[in-house]
Write an enzyme that holds these catalytic residues in place. Structure first.
Site, PDB file in Angstrom:
ATOM      1  CG  HIS A 299      66.524 -77.012   5.326  1.00 20.11           C
ATOM      2  ND1 HIS A 299      65.827 -75.949   4.780  1.00 20.11           N
ATOM      3  CD2 HIS A 299      66.024 -78.120   4.736  1.00 20.11           C
ATOM      4  CE1 HIS A 299      64.949 -76.412   3.906  1.00 20.11           C
ATOM      5  NE2 HIS A 299      65.051 -77.726   3.857  1.00 20.11           N
ATOM      6  CD  GLU A 300      68.148 -81.139   3.760  1.00 28.18           C
ATOM      7  OE1 GLU A 300      67.310 -82.064   3.859  1.00 28.18           O
ATOM      8  OE2 GLU A 300      68.045 -80.219   2.920  1.00 28.18           O
TER       9      GLU A 300
ATOM     10  CG  HIS B 126      63.277 -81.823   6.080  1.00 26.90           C
ATOM     11  ND1 HIS B 126      62.103 -81.112   6.033  1.00 26.90           N
ATOM     12  CD2 HIS B 126      64.043 -81.335   5.071  1.00 26.90           C
ATOM     13  CE1 HIS B 126      62.167 -80.222   5.039  1.00 26.90           C
ATOM     14  NE2 HIS B 126      63.341 -80.328   4.445  1.00 26.90           N
TER      15      HIS B 126
ATOM     16  CG  ASP C 186      61.421 -78.417   2.117  1.00 24.68           C
ATOM     17  OD1 ASP C 186      62.001 -77.819   3.033  1.00 24.68           O
ATOM     18  OD2 ASP C 186      61.896 -79.383   1.518  1.00 24.68           O
TER      19      ASP C 186
END
Lengths: 164, 365
Positions: free
Chosen positions: B315-316, B319, B328
């Site tokens: 997820h991170e 980004h 998000d």
């Protein structure tokens, strides 16, 4: 990086626990304001409850959680500025992630926009994602009403250094 | 992973190894419950301070562990080489009355301190530590006491040292990639991965396990997207669940994102920071690759599966602007599923959608 304000609203609605039917309402007694601290990159956000009921809001994606999400949209002559703050992955909200807004009370957040945006002298339009509030009658009661509060965009003007 | 700084009313209970020394009436001793540690173990030392004067003595809290370690309180060596303190040094105003803790005559206080988050302990070595603090303001202003201390030339407290052996991590890269200090901001580097913000041994171990899981997930996601024949793509339940209706352009965009995530995890210098105490899993600054800040929820997450350590790292990583530049847009599985149905073009920009596709829990084809 092109999150939009309406998408942030969708996220907020999705992240609020919905137990039973929640009615979307309007309420003239709840007001929000975004103001510039004279000629600076600092702004103050205030949400006030002039009514008789207690409301509650999730701090995520609001000025009360700066700068861990892109809750603001700043543009200059229609061109979006890049958000330079953090993005956080979250689980379910905890009690401490909510803020209460009792009758007659205000919640205030002071922000320096230069912490998350590269700003130069000029004029900017600052828009906030709508603030979602839920009716609150104690921790053991599910919210019955929800309110999406859209704040008036702020026109931010930063003078040249010599003009201040 | 707890950074323990518990205040104990009584001194050492059943310490196996204990030494002590006398300095100006405040007696400091260190004790540890074991003599051998693994790289994944937190290294906990108990510091006991005893007032052996006949009068009360006030000690500056900053130089005890009363409120957590906020100064370099220890001398640490690894095979004789000094290990620098990695924690914060605070710039402070002059101490006030409230900054002192009072020890009555004969009274002891004990604190537990986790050392591997404060000093680089990634290498196999014999470590030796002693409590060693000095400051002109260590003892509270007290005319009689100050004179006496000045006469004796005393401005500090030292303990004898205790030693232990720590078995360091195994390094995949061999000797050349061994743990070395120096990421510029007080962290340590292990096998190409840097740690800042006081990551303890157990936290570093948890992060490395999460990173391994993330690499496996990224490789699997990339392999799945590249390996599914064009004819079968529109029937992919896995893709459809998280990214919506099949579209060739969107499939390619997601594939490219996972190619980048996979390559980043395997080839870029990653930094993990343990200083966050918020309820989040983790956060990043998208324009500042490749540093990920781990927060509270990360430590209790499972290594694999839904909302896991591995998935959080996916997820991170997604980004970062230079990787996939995701946002998000919605959080959580139900939100991500709804977004896939309502707006596939947003779903392919959403970080959690990438995470859930990679975690693939429950398993879908």
């Amino acid at each position: 990086m092109n999150a939009i304000v309406s998408a942030s609203l969708a996220m907020l609605l999705a992240s609020i626990d919905q137990v039973g039917a929640v009615e979307m309402v309007t309420n003239q007694a709840i007001e929000c304001r975004l103001t510039q601290v004279r000629d600076t990159t600092e702004v103050q956000f205030r949400v006030s409850n002039g009514g008789q009921d207690t409301w509650r809001l999730l701090s995520w994606h609001t000025p009360f959680d700066a700068w861990f999400s892109e809750f603001m949209h700043i543009s200059r002559e229609g061109r979006a500025l890049r958000y330079l703050g953090a993005l956080a992955k979250r689980g379910a909200p905890a009690a401490e992630d909510y803020l209460l807004l009792p009758p007659g009370a205000s919640l205030v957040a002071d922000l320096d926009l230069s912490q998350a945006y590269r700003l130069e002298p000029g004029s900017y339009k600052v828009e906030l994602a709508p603030i979602v509030l839920s009716s609150y009658a104690g921790d053991s009661h599910a919210a019955t009403q929800q309110l999406s509060l859209a704040c008036e965009p702020l026109l931010l003007t930063l003078p040249e250094a010599g003009d201040r | 992973m707890s950074k323990q700084n518990k205040l104990h009313a009584l001194a050492i209970a059943a310490a196996l190894f204990s030494t002590s020394a006398l300095a100006d009436g405040i007696h400091a001793s260190l004790s540890m419950s074991q003599q051998d540690y693994q790289a994944s173990d937190d290294v906990i030392v108990t510091v006991t301070l005893t007032n052996e004067e006949h009068v009360p003595v006030k000690l500056l809290k900053w130089y005890t562990a009363a409120d957590g370690v906020e100064e370099a309180l220890f001398k640490v060596t690894a095979d004789g080489e000094p290990r620098h303190y990695l924690g914060a040094h605070y710039k402070r105003p002059a101490p006030t009355k409230n900054d002192y803790v009072k020890l009555k005559a004969g009274e002891s206080v004990s604190y537990q301190v986790e050392l591997s988050s404060l000093y680089d302990m990634s290498q196999s070595a014999n470590y030796e530590i002693s409590y060693d603090v000095s400051s002109m303001q260590l003892f509270a202003p007290n005319p009689g006491q100050a004179k006496k201390l000045a006469r004796l030339g005393i401005d500090g407290i030292k303990s004898d040292s205790v030693s232990f052996y720590l078995e360091g991590r195994e390094f995949k890269g061999g000797a050349a990639a061994k743990g070395k200090p120096g990421t510029g901001d007080g962290g340590t580097t292990v096998d190409g991965v840097s740690f800042t913000g006081r990551c303890s041994n157990s936290e570093q171990t948890a992060i490395l396990a999460g990173l391994d899981a993330a690499k496996a997930m990224a490789a699997n996601a990339k392999g799945y997207l590249q390996g599914t024949s064009t004819a079968n793509r529109s029937q992919s339940v896995r893709y459809n669940t998280w990214f919506g209706n099949y579209d060739a352009g969107r499939w390619d965009a997601v594939t490219s994102n996972f190619v980048n995530i996979d390559s980043t995890l395997n080839t870029q210098p990653l930094t993990f920071d343990c200083g966050c105490s918020k309820s989040y899993y983790a956060y990043v600054y998208p324009n500042q690759p490749y540093k990920i800040y781990m927060c509270n929820a990360f430590w209790s997450a499972p290594t694999t599966g839904t909302d896991s350590k591995g998935g959080t790292i996916i997820h991170e990583t997604s980004h970062f602007d230079v990787v996939a530049g995701t946002d998000d847009i919605v959080y959580g599985q139900s939100g991500a599923k709804s977004l896939a149905i309502s707006d596939p073009s947003q779903a392919i920009q959403n970080a959690d959608s990438h995470e859930y596709f990679a975690e693939n829990t429950p398993n879908q084809n």
